[in-house]
Design a protein around this motif. Structure first.
Motif, PDB file in Angstrom:
ATOM      1  N   LEU A 483      12.096  10.342  40.257  1.00  9.84           N
ATOM      2  CA  LEU A 483      12.087   8.955  39.801  1.00  9.84           C
ATOM      3  C   LEU A 483      13.520   8.493  39.606  1.00  9.84           C
ATOM      4  CD1 LEU A 483       9.173   9.288  37.218  1.00  9.84           C
ATOM      5  CD2 LEU A 483       9.059   8.717  39.657  1.00  9.84           C
ATOM      6  N   SER A 484      14.013   7.718  40.570  1.00 11.76           N
ATOM      7  CA  SER A 484      15.416   7.312  40.596  1.00 11.76           C
ATOM      8  C   SER A 484      15.532   5.799  40.488  1.00 11.76           C
ATOM      9  CB  SER A 484      16.072   7.818  41.886  1.00 11.76           C
ATOM     10  OG  SER A 484      17.452   7.551  41.906  1.00 11.76           O
ATOM     11  N   ASP A 485      16.733   5.299  40.652  1.00 13.09           N
ATOM     12  CA  ASP A 485      16.988   3.861  40.769  1.00 13.09           C
ATOM     13  C   ASP A 485      17.817   3.621  42.011  1.00 13.09           C
ATOM     14  OD1 ASP A 485      15.585   2.520  38.780  1.00 13.09           O
ATOM     15  OD2 ASP A 485      17.130   2.814  37.263  1.00 13.09           O
ATOM     16  N   ILE A 486      17.721   2.424  42.558  1.00  9.55           N
ATOM     17  CA  ILE A 486      18.305   2.143  43.862  1.00  9.55           C
ATOM     18  C   ILE A 486      19.830   2.156  43.841  1.00  9.55           C
ATOM     19  CG2 ILE A 486      18.449  -0.396  43.677  1.00  9.55           C
ATOM     20  CD1 ILE A 486      17.111   1.649  46.690  1.00  9.55           C
ATOM     21  N   ASP A 487      20.437   1.979  42.662  1.00 10.19           N
ATOM     22  CA  ASP A 487      21.900   1.942  42.603  1.00 10.19           C
ATOM     23  C   ASP A 487      22.517   3.306  42.312  1.00 10.19           C
ATOM     24  OD1 ASP A 487      20.846   1.925  40.080  1.00 10.19           O
ATOM     25  OD2 ASP A 487      21.777   0.045  39.446  1.00 10.19           O
ATOM     26  N   PHE A 488      21.730   4.374  42.452  1.00  7.33           N
ATOM     27  CA  PHE A 488      22.232   5.737  42.313  1.00  7.33           C
ATOM     28  C   PHE A 488      22.230   6.435  43.665  1.00  7.33           C
ATOM     29  CE2 PHE A 488      21.433   5.190  37.834  1.00  7.33           C
ATOM     30  CZ  PHE A 488      22.338   6.063  37.214  1.00  7.33           C
ATOM     31  N   LEU A 489      23.296   7.192  43.934  1.00 10.28           N
ATOM     32  CA  LEU A 489      23.325   8.052  45.109  1.00 10.28           C
ATOM     33  C   LEU A 489      23.102   9.489  44.652  1.00 10.28           C
ATOM     34  CD1 LEU A 489      26.268   6.735  47.337  1.00 10.28           C
ATOM     35  CD2 LEU A 489      23.810   6.409  47.634  1.00 10.28           C
ATOM     36  N   PRO A 490      22.033  10.130  45.128  1.00  8.25           N
ATOM     37  CA  PRO A 490      21.834  11.542  44.782  1.00  8.25           C
ATOM     38  C   PRO A 490      22.866  12.404  45.497  1.00  8.25           C
ATOM     39  CG  PRO A 490      20.187  10.828  46.376  1.00  8.25           C
ATOM     40  CD  PRO A 490      20.976   9.600  46.004  1.00  8.25           C
ATOM     41  N   MET A 491      23.172  13.538  44.931  1.00  9.28           N
ATOM     42  CA  MET A 491      24.125  14.433  45.589  1.00  9.28           C
ATOM     43  C   MET A 491      23.570  14.875  46.935  1.00  9.28           C
ATOM     44  SD  MET A 491      23.613  18.097  43.685  1.00  9.28           S
ATOM     45  CE  MET A 491      22.403  19.282  44.306  1.00  9.28           C
ATOM     46  N   TYR A 492      24.466  15.205  47.858  1.00  8.24           N
ATOM     47  CA  TYR A 492      24.035  15.756  49.137  1.00  8.24           C
ATOM     48  C   TYR A 492      23.276  17.059  48.876  1.00  8.24           C
ATOM     49  CZ  TYR A 492      27.296  12.512  51.391  1.00  8.24           C
ATOM     50  OH  TYR A 492      27.965  11.386  51.814  1.00  8.24           O
ATOM     51  N   GLY A 493      22.127  17.195  49.519  1.00  6.46           N
ATOM     52  CA  GLY A 493      21.351  18.424  49.383  1.00  6.46           C
ATOM     53  C   GLY A 493      20.419  18.455  48.179  1.00  6.46           C
ATOM     54  N   LEU A 494      20.309  17.337  47.444  1.00  4.39           N
ATOM     55  CA  LEU A 494      19.449  17.339  46.254  1.00  4.39           C
ATOM     56  C   LEU A 494      17.984  17.573  46.623  1.00  4.39           C
ATOM     57  CD1 LEU A 494      19.150  17.014  43.206  1.00  4.39           C
ATOM     58  CD2 LEU A 494      18.898  14.544  43.548  1.00  4.39           C
ATOM     59  N   GLU A 580      16.606   8.341  28.313  1.00  5.47           N
ATOM     60  CA  GLU A 580      16.070   7.786  29.560  1.00  5.47           C
ATOM     61  C   GLU A 580      16.704   8.464  30.778  1.00  5.47           C
ATOM     62  OE1 GLU A 580      16.785   3.627  29.911  1.00  5.47           O
ATOM     63  OE2 GLU A 580      18.892   3.744  29.369  1.00  5.47           O
ATOM     64  N   PRO A 581      16.506   9.761  30.927  1.00 11.17           N
ATOM     65  CA  PRO A 581      17.075  10.468  32.079  1.00 11.17           C
ATOM     66  C   PRO A 581      16.314  10.161  33.364  1.00 11.17           C
ATOM     67  CG  PRO A 581      15.613  11.921  30.901  1.00 11.17           C
ATOM     68  CD  PRO A 581      15.660  10.635  30.105  1.00 11.17           C
ATOM     69  N   TYR A 582      16.905  10.553  34.476  1.00  8.49           N
ATOM     70  CA  TYR A 582      16.219  10.476  35.762  1.00  8.49           C
ATOM     71  C   TYR A 582      15.625  11.854  36.035  1.00  8.49           C
ATOM     72  CZ  TYR A 582      18.438   5.987  36.210  1.00  8.49           C
ATOM     73  OH  TYR A 582      18.809   4.688  35.982  1.00  8.49           O
ATOM     74  N   VAL A 583      14.350  11.885  36.336  1.00  9.39           N
ATOM     75  CA  VAL A 583      13.634  13.160  36.358  1.00  9.39           C
ATOM     76  C   VAL A 583      12.807  13.339  37.626  1.00  9.39           C
ATOM     77  CG1 VAL A 583      13.497  13.281  33.842  1.00  9.39           C
ATOM     78  CG2 VAL A 583      11.653  12.157  35.117  1.00  9.39           C
ATOM     79  N   MET A 584      12.571  14.620  37.924  1.00  8.77           N
ATOM     80  CA  MET A 584      11.581  14.969  38.937  1.00  8.77           C
ATOM     81  C   MET A 584      10.332  15.475  38.225  1.00  8.77           C
ATOM     82  SD  MET A 584      11.476  17.814  41.964  1.00  8.77           S
ATOM     83  CE  MET A 584      10.678  19.073  40.972  1.00  8.77           C
ATOM     84  N   VAL A 585       9.183  14.970  38.612  1.00  7.82           N
ATOM     85  CA  VAL A 585       7.916  15.327  37.975  1.00  7.82           C
ATOM     86  C   VAL A 585       6.844  15.522  39.044  1.00  7.82           C
ATOM     87  CG1 VAL A 585       8.326  14.179  35.761  1.00  7.82           C
ATOM     88  CG2 VAL A 585       7.422  12.861  37.697  1.00  7.82           C
ATOM     89  N   ARG A 586       5.720  16.045  38.611  1.00  7.49           N
ATOM     90  CA  ARG A 586       4.570  16.112  39.516  1.00  7.49           C
ATOM     91  C   ARG A 586       4.046  14.702  39.776  1.00  7.49           C
ATOM     92  NH1 ARG A 586       1.440  20.746  36.418  1.00  7.49           N
ATOM     93  NH2 ARG A 586       0.285  18.934  35.701  1.00  7.49           N
ATOM     94  N   ARG A 587       3.350  14.559  40.875  1.00 10.40           N
ATOM     95  CA  ARG A 587       2.836  13.248  41.264  1.00 10.40           C
ATOM     96  C   ARG A 587       1.829  12.692  40.264  1.00 10.40           C
ATOM     97  NH1 ARG A 587      -0.056  13.190  46.956  1.00 10.40           N
ATOM     98  NH2 ARG A 587      -1.457  14.520  45.762  1.00 10.40           N
ATOM     99  N   ASP A 588       1.190  13.544  39.502  1.00  4.81           N
ATOM    100  CA  ASP A 588       0.147  13.084  38.573  1.00  4.81           C
ATOM    101  C   ASP A 588       0.696  12.674  37.208  1.00  4.81           C
ATOM    102  OD1 ASP A 588       0.858  15.540  37.580  1.00  4.81           O
ATOM    103  OD2 ASP A 588      -1.157  16.400  37.568  1.00  4.81           O
ATOM    104  N   CYS A 589       1.980  12.416  37.113  1.00  3.32           N
ATOM    105  CA  CYS A 589       2.551  12.032  35.816  1.00  3.32           C
ATOM    106  C   CYS A 589       2.111  10.609  35.436  1.00  3.32           C
ATOM    107  CB  CYS A 589       4.070  12.131  35.847  1.00  3.32           C
ATOM    108  SG  CYS A 589       4.911  10.634  36.375  1.00  3.32           S
ATOM    109  N   PRO A 590       2.232  10.220  34.164  1.00  2.15           N
ATOM    110  CA  PRO A 590       1.812   8.874  33.736  1.00  2.15           C
ATOM    111  C   PRO A 590       2.602   7.773  34.456  1.00  2.15           C
ATOM    112  CG  PRO A 590       2.258  10.289  31.842  1.00  2.15           C
ATOM    113  CD  PRO A 590       2.735  11.030  33.045  1.00  2.15           C
ATOM    114  N   GLU A 591       1.965   6.613  34.577  1.00  2.00           N
ATOM    115  CA  GLU A 591       2.661   5.449  35.133  1.00  2.00           C
ATOM    116  C   GLU A 591       3.585   4.832  34.081  1.00  2.00           C
ATOM    117  OE1 GLU A 591      -0.168   2.656  36.705  1.00  2.00           O
ATOM    118  OE2 GLU A 591      -0.262   3.716  38.628  1.00  2.00           O
ATOM    119  N   TYR A 592       4.399   3.904  34.529  1.00  2.00           N
ATOM    120  CA  TYR A 592       5.271   3.147  33.630  1.00  2.00           C
ATOM    121  C   TYR A 592       4.460   2.047  32.943  1.00  2.00           C
ATOM    122  CZ  TYR A 592       9.403   5.308  35.779  1.00  2.00           C
ATOM    123  OH  TYR A 592      10.355   6.206  36.217  1.00  2.00           O
TER     124      TYR A 592
END
Length: 678
Positions: A483-494, A580-592
């Motif tokens: 779950l990211s935001d459009i104005d962030f660039l993830p590191m190469y290889g993330l 409010e970190p940016y996280v990786m979660v399972r697909r079944d996590c709660p909605e916003y």
């Protein structure tokens, strides 16, 4: 009774724990129950000015369209807009679709909420065996043959239907065309316009050998079908025998269903009622369409009878192009207008209208509260999408949302993240076309098939940030999502790093939120760090900073950047207020939570929800992402300058926390305490 069934079905859908299942469930509910007041067995055999004597409403016009794939699903929207713009009658669309088009169109119509429109879908995959035996060279493939089996596909009590290609634009009320059924005589069962190209004359090039046709033949982009009479004439056997006979010498069709229709008509000319050519002005480089009308005001239907669309040659092509572009960019929300003379359909929105009526319009936060219940028209998979799941079930989809002013980030993100991406774009109809041109002109974007672009159309005065995130999440088809935001660039290889972390941290069997530490730069041109060591060096030199260290330290302080600097293994951190970190979660996590719109607390509330549901927050020692600088958004400007905006946000926060207390009881007490102490 149908209303009760709709309410129960909608409740069942809403309770589904699976996001994608919920979406599919609503689509099925929509398809089977919506607009029950206009039944498929209405008998529209009168002129369009007449009305049904039982309910005093205009008679329903039935339209059948074969639509398959991502591009056709996008094209058909322009046709539908042109029909809706002029119409004064209830409409019943019958879509013969593949699974892709059904998913896209069912979601689109469900969220469009146009009064007096019913939509039904018919599975094209079940029909393939009916026509797959016919060799066909047409660019539409097997779907170009499916109009042949409409008598078998459509409901047996449906007596007549207008059949349209997806590249049609109406310049008049479709009811005028429906009224032509009244002019059929004798054994006439097909209403067609003469072909305006020389194709069936066989003189386009040396040794050109078309299928047999009556004179110039007929174009099947617009057809009036008298289904009941066709069935009595045993249409199925008629076209099959003709096709089998002609294929012995022709070997394949070049123009799909049109070749077979014309071969049948050649043998049985009495079947055709010839329509005036203004009902199908065919635009391609080899037509005599200009001879079809004296003045453009005579036009009824324009048929872009070519894959080249707007580049065809015609002396009036500028007029045609402008008409097409008008509907292409027309605000579809304006087509939600009620039809005069039709019964009210307030039941459709039932609970929604009741909820809105219960809101206090004098409440200073009324607009905030109302936005939570706004239904935004949504077009899923606006561009072609391809994704092949990995065999080890560790794939991760990057999820983000954006508006027009962040388009420039897309190419960079695609270069940094090779895995699947799900994006919700908040655009107007005109902006959606600008985006389409931008994407199709980008080698980077066009080289990526695993990016799902989902258009959520603009409505209201707030940016529905959490709705957009939910839309993007609902279309994730990997087991995990970042779950990211459009104005962030993830590191190469993330992408690969997160996949390995799935196995290492047993994500499949535990409730974890893997934290990707966030940094920022104030430089528009940054030499992106290729390793953690390089990032730490830039951090020490002042080229990079921990994210929002100077304005909102609390948002990411629990990540514990000091520990991260030297960490070599994942470490657990505890939730703290405003985290409010940016996280990786399972697909079944709660909605916003949709109550948060615009700027403020939209991610904070989601992280609090994850904590309440006992997710562990685990920081990844070798992962990072960097926020790129940009002009402030309209919503953050409103937040900073408008005191009432800030007051309402505070009110919504308090209501959210109270809601948490009701849901989680004593365990949620810490959220109230932490907020009071912060």
């Amino acid at each position: 009774m149908p209303l009760l069934r709709l309410a129960l079905a909608a409740l069942y859908c809403a309770l589904s724990p699976d996001l994608k299942a919920t979406s599919r469930c609503f689509s099925r509910t929509w398809t089977s129950l919506v607009y029950f007041s206009y039944e498929a067995n209405s008998t529209p055999n009168q002129t369009y000015t007449q009305v049904n004597k039982v309910n005093k409403a205009p008679l329903t016009i039935h339209v059948a369209i074969v639509c398959a794939g991502y591009n056709a699903s996008r094209d058909v929207v322009t046709l539908v807009k042109s029909v809706l713009f002029h119409r004064r009658n209830p409409l019943h669309f019958h879509f013969i679709t593949d699974s892709i088009a059904q998913q896209i169109l069912s979601s689109l119509f469900y969220t469009w909420m146009v009064p007096a429109v019913r939509v039904d879908f018919y599975d094209a995959d079940e029909l393939k065996s009916e026509v797959s035996w016919i060799p066909n060279k047409h660019y539409s493939g097997i779907y170009g043959l499916m109009k042949l089996v409409l008598t078998k596909t459509l409901p047996s009590n449906l007596q007549r239907v207008i059949v349209l290609d997806t590249d049609i634009t109406f310049a008049t009320d479709i009811a005028e065309l429906w009224a032509v059924f009244h002019k059929f005589k004798g054994q006439q069962v097909l209403g067609l316009v003469e072909n305006q190209s020389d194709w069936y004359l066989g003189n386009l090039w040396k040794n050109h050998r078309p299928w047999p046709a009556l004179g110039r033949g007929f174009n099947t982009g617009v057809i009036l079908l008298l289904l009941d009479r066709l069935r009595k004439l045993r249409w199925e056997q008629m076209w099959r025998l003709t096709a089998e006979r002609e294929l012995m010498s022709m070997l394949s069709t070049s123009l799909a269903d049109q070749d077979i229709f014309n071969a049948v008509i050649k043998q049985n000319p009495f079947l055709v009622h010839q329509l005036p050519c203004f009902w199908n002005v065919q635009l391609s480089d080899h037509t005599r369409s200009e001879k079809c009308y004296k003045d453009v005001s005579d036009l009824k239907v324009i048929h872009w009878n070519s894959p080249k669309k707007l580049r065809v040659k015609n002396k009036h092509v500028e007029f045609f192009r402008n008409l097409y572009l008008t509907f292409l960019e027309y605000d579809g929300n304006l087509l939600r207008r009620e039809l005069f003379g039709c019964p009210s359909e307030a039941w459709l929105q039932g609970g929604l209208q009741k909820t809105l009526s219960e809101l206090d319009e004098d409440d200073p936060c009324y607009e905030f509260r109302r936005e939570r219940f706004t239904v935004h028209r949504t077009h899923l998979y606006f561009l072609h999408y391809e994704y092949e799941p990995s065999s080890d079930n560790t794939d991760v989809t990057l999820v983000a949302q954006l508006s027009m002013d962040r388009l420039q980030m897309l190419e960079a993100i695609c270069k940094h993240w090779e895995g699947p991406i799900s994006l919700a774009l908040y655009l107007s109809d005109a902006e959606a076309q600008q985006f389409l041109r931008y994407a199709q002109g980008s080698e980077v974007l066009m080289s990526r098939g695993n990016v799902g672009y989902h258009i959520v159309y603009k409505e209201g005065q707030f940016y529905p940030v959490n709705l957009l995130r939910n839309v993007a999440m609902q279309q994730v088809n990997t087991p995990y999502m970042f779950l990211s935001d459009i104005d962030f660039l993830p590191m190469y290889g993330l992408f690969e790093y997160l996949r390995k972390s799935v196995v290492q941290l047993d994500m499949a069997n535990t409730k974890k939120a893997l934290v990707v530490p966030a940094f920022e730069t104030l430089r528009y041109r940054l030499s992106y760090p290729k390793s953690k060591a390089e990032l730490l060096s830039q951090l020490d030199m002042g080229t990079l900073f921990t994210f929002r260290y100077h304005v909102w330290t609390k948002g990411h302080a629990p990540t514990n950047f000091a520990k991260w600097r030297t960490a070599t293994t994942p470490y657990r951190v505890q939730w703290e207020a405003d985290f409010e970190p940016y996280v990786m979660v399972r697909r079944d996590c709660p909605e916003y939570d949709r109550r948060f719109v615009g700027f403020g607390w939209n991610k904070v509330a989601h992280i609090m929800e994850l904590d309440a549901q006992e997710y562990e927050f685990v920081v990844l020692p070798n992962a990072y992402m960097i926020h790129m600088p940009h002009a402030p958004s309209f919503d953050i400007t409103k937040f900073r300058s408008n005191k009432q905006y800030r007051v309402c946000l505070k009110t919504l926060k308090e209501e959210f926390q109270q809601n948490m207390s009701r849901r989680f009881g004593f365990a949620a007490l810490k959220y109230m305490t932490a907020e009071n102490n912060s």
